[in-house]
Write a protein that holds these residues in place. Structure first.
Motif, PDB file in Angstrom:
ATOM      1  N   GLY A 144       0.786  -1.222   0.000  1.00  0.00           N
ATOM      2  CA  GLY A 144       0.000   0.000   0.000  1.00  0.00           C
ATOM      3  C   GLY A 144       0.819   1.274   0.000  1.00  0.00           C
ATOM      4  N   GLY A 145       2.128   1.189  -0.174  1.00  0.00           N
ATOM      5  CA  GLY A 145       2.959   2.384  -0.245  1.00  0.00           C
ATOM      6  C   GLY A 145       3.660   2.677   1.058  1.00  0.00           C
ATOM      7  N   PRO A 146       4.451   3.749   1.090  1.00  0.00           N
ATOM      8  CA  PRO A 146       5.262   4.069   2.265  1.00  0.00           C
ATOM      9  C   PRO A 146       4.430   4.581   3.432  1.00  0.00           C
ATOM     10  CG  PRO A 146       5.385   5.846   0.670  1.00  0.00           C
ATOM     11  CD  PRO A 146       4.589   4.745   0.016  1.00  0.00           C
ATOM     12  N   ARG A 147       4.992   4.468   4.636  1.00  0.00           N
ATOM     13  CA  ARG A 147       4.377   5.111   5.801  1.00  0.00           C
ATOM     14  C   ARG A 147       4.583   6.611   5.661  1.00  0.00           C
ATOM     15  NH1 ARG A 147       5.940   7.209  10.552  1.00  0.00           N
ATOM     16  NH2 ARG A 147       8.148   6.714  10.179  1.00  0.00           N
ATOM     17  N   VAL A 148       3.524   7.375   5.932  1.00  0.00           N
ATOM     18  CA  VAL A 148       3.572   8.813   5.681  1.00  0.00           C
ATOM     19  C   VAL A 148       3.436   9.575   6.992  1.00  0.00           C
ATOM     20  CG1 VAL A 148       2.549  10.751   4.437  1.00  0.00           C
ATOM     21  CG2 VAL A 148       2.565   8.467   3.399  1.00  0.00           C
ATOM     22  N   ALA A 149       4.446  10.382   7.300  1.00  0.00           N
ATOM     23  CA  ALA A 149       4.381  11.246   8.482  1.00  0.00           C
ATOM     24  C   ALA A 149       3.514  12.454   8.165  1.00  0.00           C
ATOM     25  CB  ALA A 149       5.784  11.693   8.884  1.00  0.00           C
ATOM     26  N   PRO A 150       2.656  12.864   9.080  1.00  0.00           N
ATOM     27  CA  PRO A 150       1.778  14.009   8.807  1.00  0.00           C
ATOM     28  C   PRO A 150       2.525  15.337   8.915  1.00  0.00           C
ATOM     29  CG  PRO A 150       1.452  13.249  11.048  1.00  0.00           C
ATOM     30  CD  PRO A 150       2.414  12.280  10.410  1.00  0.00           C
ATOM     31  N   VAL A 151       1.893  16.390   8.423  1.00  0.00           N
ATOM     32  CA  VAL A 151       2.394  17.742   8.638  1.00  0.00           C
ATOM     33  C   VAL A 151       2.284  18.056  10.131  1.00  0.00           C
ATOM     34  CG1 VAL A 151       1.964  20.199   8.166  1.00  0.00           C
ATOM     35  CG2 VAL A 151       1.766  18.497   6.324  1.00  0.00           C
ATOM     36  N   ALA A 152       3.309  18.656  10.695  1.00  0.00           N
ATOM     37  CA  ALA A 152       3.295  18.981  12.119  1.00  0.00           C
ATOM     38  C   ALA A 152       2.173  19.969  12.433  1.00  0.00           C
ATOM     39  CB  ALA A 152       4.643  19.569  12.530  1.00  0.00           C
ATOM     40  N   ARG A 153       1.532  19.778  13.586  1.00  0.00           N
ATOM     41  CA  ARG A 153       0.416  20.664  13.959  1.00  0.00           C
ATOM     42  C   ARG A 153       0.850  22.121  14.032  1.00  0.00           C
ATOM     43  NH1 ARG A 153      -3.050  17.580  18.738  1.00  0.00           N
ATOM     44  NH2 ARG A 153      -3.721  15.781  17.450  1.00  0.00           N
ATOM     45  N   ARG A 154       2.100  22.340  14.455  1.00  0.00           N
ATOM     46  CA  ARG A 154       2.565  23.723  14.599  1.00  0.00           C
ATOM     47  C   ARG A 154       2.559  24.485  13.274  1.00  0.00           C
ATOM     48  NH1 ARG A 154       7.148  20.524  14.825  1.00  0.00           N
ATOM     49  NH2 ARG A 154       8.602  20.836  13.079  1.00  0.00           N
ATOM     50  N   LYS A 177       8.395   9.134   5.256  1.00  0.00           N
ATOM     51  CA  LYS A 177       8.454   8.859   6.696  1.00  0.00           C
ATOM     52  C   LYS A 177       8.948  10.052   7.500  1.00  0.00           C
ATOM     53  CE  LYS A 177      13.090   6.823   6.512  1.00  0.00           C
ATOM     54  NZ  LYS A 177      13.880   5.584   6.766  1.00  0.00           N
ATOM     55  N   GLU A 178       9.510  11.068   6.829  1.00  0.00           N
ATOM     56  CA  GLU A 178      10.023  12.249   7.512  1.00  0.00           C
ATOM     57  C   GLU A 178       8.959  13.340   7.560  1.00  0.00           C
ATOM     58  OE1 GLU A 178      13.651  13.612   5.816  1.00  0.00           O
ATOM     59  OE2 GLU A 178      14.594  11.628   5.827  1.00  0.00           O
ATOM     60  N   THR A 179       8.978  14.127   8.630  1.00  0.00           N
ATOM     61  CA  THR A 179       8.063  15.254   8.743  1.00  0.00           C
ATOM     62  C   THR A 179       8.538  16.379   7.826  1.00  0.00           C
ATOM     63  OG1 THR A 179       7.564  14.704  11.047  1.00  0.00           O
ATOM     64  CG2 THR A 179       7.059  16.950  10.319  1.00  0.00           C
ATOM     65  N   PRO A 180       7.680  16.883   6.953  1.00  0.00           N
ATOM     66  CA  PRO A 180       8.108  17.943   6.031  1.00  0.00           C
ATOM     67  C   PRO A 180       8.417  19.237   6.756  1.00  0.00           C
ATOM     68  CG  PRO A 180       5.747  17.618   5.875  1.00  0.00           C
ATOM     69  CD  PRO A 180       6.260  16.519   6.758  1.00  0.00           C
ATOM     70  N   SER A 181       9.282  20.030   6.139  1.00  0.00           N
ATOM     71  CA  SER A 181       9.696  21.304   6.726  1.00  0.00           C
ATOM     72  C   SER A 181       9.056  22.454   5.963  1.00  0.00           C
ATOM     73  CB  SER A 181      11.222  21.426   6.683  1.00  0.00           C
ATOM     74  OG  SER A 181      11.635  22.698   7.129  1.00  0.00           O
ATOM     75  N   PHE A 182       8.463  23.388   6.683  1.00  0.00           N
ATOM     76  CA  PHE A 182       7.842  24.558   6.086  1.00  0.00           C
ATOM     77  C   PHE A 182       8.514  25.805   6.659  1.00  0.00           C
ATOM     78  CE2 PHE A 182       4.761  21.211   5.754  1.00  0.00           C
ATOM     79  CZ  PHE A 182       4.230  21.383   4.490  1.00  0.00           C
ATOM     80  N   THR A 183       9.154  26.577   5.799  1.00  0.00           N
ATOM     81  CA  THR A 183       9.827  27.804   6.211  1.00  0.00           C
ATOM     82  C   THR A 183       9.412  28.937   5.288  1.00  0.00           C
ATOM     83  OG1 THR A 183      11.766  27.560   4.777  1.00  0.00           O
ATOM     84  CG2 THR A 183      11.816  26.377   6.886  1.00  0.00           C
ATOM     85  N   ASP A 184       9.777  30.144   5.681  1.00  0.00           N
ATOM     86  CA  ASP A 184       9.414  31.309   4.870  1.00  0.00           C
ATOM     87  C   ASP A 184      10.140  31.331   3.531  1.00  0.00           C
ATOM     88  OD1 ASP A 184       7.649  32.160   6.756  1.00  0.00           O
ATOM     89  OD2 ASP A 184       8.969  33.669   7.651  1.00  0.00           O
ATOM     90  N   ALA A 185      11.148  30.482   3.366  1.00  0.00           N
ATOM     91  CA  ALA A 185      11.811  30.385   2.055  1.00  0.00           C
ATOM     92  C   ALA A 185      10.821  29.961   0.975  1.00  0.00           C
ATOM     93  CB  ALA A 185      12.975  29.394   2.118  1.00  0.00           C
TER      94      ALA A 185
END
Length: 320
Positions: A144-154, A177-185
């Motif tokens: 069924g595909g890779p395990r997916v980490a959700p977007v952090a609540r913050r 499996k890694e939590t994605p990073s969201f920055t102002d970039a």
């Protein structure tokens, strides 16, 4: 020979060796061929002999057959049985013609389907499905595909803050499996923003076509070695990136890893952005066969970017 051809050549070599009794075991339907890591031997490598459980002896059997294939310059066996390849120099004209003929489906064997929506798991799984379907595979993949980490609540509502394209890119640019990073970039329209660079490069390819039309000429593929193209030093890097595209798609499908495609699109975009300044005539210079060939290469790169972005569930703007 391009890397996708190399993968097929390895499969055929395995099949011939099994039929001749030189090797035993099942013939794989597909063989993974990837870029050699820094410090490695050759340009591309495959662990097919190891995956078959045969090791160095089987690798030497396959190497002896593959070195005779047109388009392969050398085949080396390293470690416990890795095959390492160096390919003959690319024919730029043939590659560009192939990309332009296939357009956004270059490297794909089946139409894409599906849409982006929902949370990160839906975004990742739909991208994996599109990439796999494009390679003629079952969309879900084993397990069924890779395990997916959700977007952090913050990070909150990332689509609202960063826009749909940037949010989707950030979700897909790291392993599932890694939590994605969201920055102002992600909000900056500049070099530090990868998704901007990829979409901007596509827009530049479209702009080059419009500008060439205004100057009275159109694209026409030509050999990168012909007179007039030798002074376009960024062309070989862009050709190599285009040749690697089917391989990047195959690896992304095999591993269920959209981030591999995202990384490759960045490489194509950066090569195109370096190359773009060498496409159009300068000053009083008249359009020549070299300019037409350069434009054809730029348009081919634009098609690859558009097709790759579509597989990730993103649009490819003509203006940016």
């Amino acid at each position: 020979m391009i890397p996708a051809d190399l993968s097929r050549a390895v499969v055929h070599a395995v099949r011939r060796a099994v039929e001749a009794g030189e090797l035993d075991g099942p013939v794989p339907a597909r063989v993974v061929v990837e870029r050699t890591r820094p410090g490695g031997v050759g340009e591309y490598a495959s662990p097919v002999a190891l995956r078959m459980g045969k090791g160095a002896e089987a690798a030497r059997v396959l190497a002896g057959a593959l070195v005779l294939e047109p388009g392969i310059e050398t085949v080396d066996v390293t470690g416990p049985g890795f095959l390492n390849f160096t390919l003959a120099p690319l024919s730029g004209a043939e590659l560009v013609r192939d990309v332009r003929a296939r357009g956004e489906r270059y490297g794909c064997v089946r139409p894409r389907s599906g849409a982006v929506g929902g949370d990160r798991e839906q975004v990742v799984r739909s991208a994996v499905a599109r990439i796999r379907e494009g390679q003629g595979l079952d969309g879900a993949g084993a397990g069924g595909g890779p395990r997916v980490a959700p977007v952090a609540r913050r990070d909150g509502d990332v689509r609202a803050r960063y826009g749909a394209a940037a949010a989707v890119w950030a979700m897909l640019a790291v392993p599932a499996k890694e939590t994605p990073s969201f920055t102002d970039a992600l909000l900056v329209q500049g070099e530090e923003n990868e998704v901007f660079r990829v979409r901007y490069a596509h827009a530049r390819a479209r702009a080059l076509t419009r500008n060439a039309r205004d100057l009275g000429f159109h694209a026409e593929p030509g050999d990168i070695a012909e007179p007039g193209l030798a002074d376009a030093p960024c062309a070989p890097a862009l050709l190599r990136a285009l040749a690697d595209h089917p391989l990047a798609l195959e690896a992304a499908a095999h591993h269920g890893a959209p981030e591999r495609l995202a990384r490759h699109l960045v490489a194509v975009a950066d090569a195109l952005l370096d190359f773009q300044h060498q496409v159009l005539p300068l000053g009083d210079e008249k359009p020549s066969a070299a300019h037409r060939a350069r434009l054809a290469l730029a348009e081919a790169a634009g098609a690859v970017l558009a097709g790759g972005l579509a597989l990730l569930g993103m649009d490819a703007p003509a203006f940016l």
